[in-house]
Design an enzyme around this catalytic site. Structure first.
Site, PDB file in Angstrom:
ATOM      1  N   PRO A  93      42.071  38.115  52.415  1.00  0.00           N
ATOM      2  CG  PRO A  93      42.622  36.082  53.379  1.00  0.00           C
ATOM      3  CD  PRO A  93      43.228  37.337  52.836  1.00  0.00           C
ATOM      4  CD  GLU A 133      55.831  36.972  52.470  1.00  0.00           C
ATOM      5  OE1 GLU A 133      56.650  36.764  53.359  1.00  0.00           O
ATOM      6  OE2 GLU A 133      56.091  36.929  51.265  1.00  0.00           O
ATOM      7  NE  ARG A 138      31.568  36.575  31.795  1.00  0.00           N
ATOM      8  CZ  ARG A 138      30.324  36.977  32.003  1.00  0.00           C
ATOM      9  NH1 ARG A 138      30.072  37.948  32.866  1.00  0.00           N
ATOM     10  NH2 ARG A 138      29.338  36.425  31.361  1.00  0.00           N
ATOM     11  CG  ASP A 149      26.221  34.910  32.065  1.00  0.00           C
ATOM     12  OD1 ASP A 149      25.677  33.959  31.486  1.00  0.00           O
ATOM     13  OD2 ASP A 149      27.302  35.393  31.741  1.00  0.00           O
TER      14      ASP A 149
END
Ligand code: 4GS
Length: 251
Positions: A93, A120, A158, A173
């Site tokens: 994170p 952890e 992709r 996209d």
């Protein structure tokens, strides 16, 4: 491209690497996807990979030896070709937020190594002396780095030449031009009384292109105005947006 994933749960990747577009890319030899359980590189007799933190406090910390051992193993296995050095990517994170721009950057590499922790923290020496990139897929807490690494691998693979049948489909996209996608419709022309916009049935391709572009702009303006700063817009489109912003201020 070669991708190695270091994880304590290699079975989590079986479905994702074997199905759909990733499965096809692998069959076609465009990407070589492998998992490696870094527990095999534990240097102690109980094969532990974590330990309690120095300085106390709760939780467990992934030890450096199994991670360094596993990364060095996959680097040596791939090496000898004198190619580009691998990118060693830690999913966490506190990493840089993963974006389409980062996917495009990684798609130009020849070897990616993903390190996926579970539950952890990581011994800081892994970050400092082994890893080249720390990536996060967003501000929420998961149980491990496996799902985040799958998201990154999917977005990168992709983009590799030959993976999507139609080379244009990656370009149309969301985000590729910095805007959200326009609304799509298919048959029937009327469903439960809700009609498809007339312009799409008109056969006028210039008008359709104009309508789609305008819809993309409006949608991005309403849902993700933050994206407009970096989007590739014409002078006329910038002007139109300024007017739109001014209109809202009056309301
Ligand atoms: C993410 C994330 C994540 C954090 C792994 C707690 C187990 C977990 N990794 N983007 N320890 N979001 N990792 O939540 O990359």
């Amino acid at each position: 491209m070669r991708i190695d994933v270091l994880t304590l749960f290699p079975e989590m990747f079986d479905g994702v690497f074997g199905s759909s577009i990733l499965g096809k890319a692998r069959e076609r030899g465009i990407v070589e996807l492998s998992t490696l359980n870094f527990r095999e590189f534990s240097t102690n007799k109980h094969h532990t990979v974590d330990d309690t933190p120095y300085g106390g406090g709760g939780g467990m910390v992934l030890k450096p030896e199994p991670i360094f051992g596993a990364v060095e193993h996959v680097l040596e296995r791939a090496g000898g070709e004198g190619g580009k050095p691998a990118r060693v990517i830690l999913m966490c994170p506190q990493g840089e937020t993963f974006t389409q721009r980062k996917a495009e950057e990684l798609a130009r590499e020849s070897h990616l190594v993903f390190i996926c922790g579970h539950y952890e923290g990581y011994d800081e020496r892994i970050r400092e002396f082994l890893v080249t990139d720390e990536l996060s897929i967003g501000d929420y807490v998961l149980t491990g780095g496996e799902l985040p690494s799958m998201a990154v691998i999917d977005a990168v693979v992709r983009l590799l030449p030959g993976v999507l049948g139609n080379e244009n489909s990656a370009l149309a996209d969301s985000f590729q031009d910095g805007l959200l996608e326009y609304p799509h419709y298919t048959r029937p022309p009327e469903f439960r009384g809700w009609a498809v916009p007339d312009v799409l049935l008109s056969g006028n391709h210039a008008e359709i292109a104009k309508w789609r572009r305008r819809q993309s702009l409006e949608r991005t303006f309403v849902r993700r105005p933050d994206l407009l700063e970096r989007a590739e817009l014409t002078a006329a489109e910038r002007k139109w947006l300024e007017e739109k912003r001014a209109e809202l201020e009056f309301e």
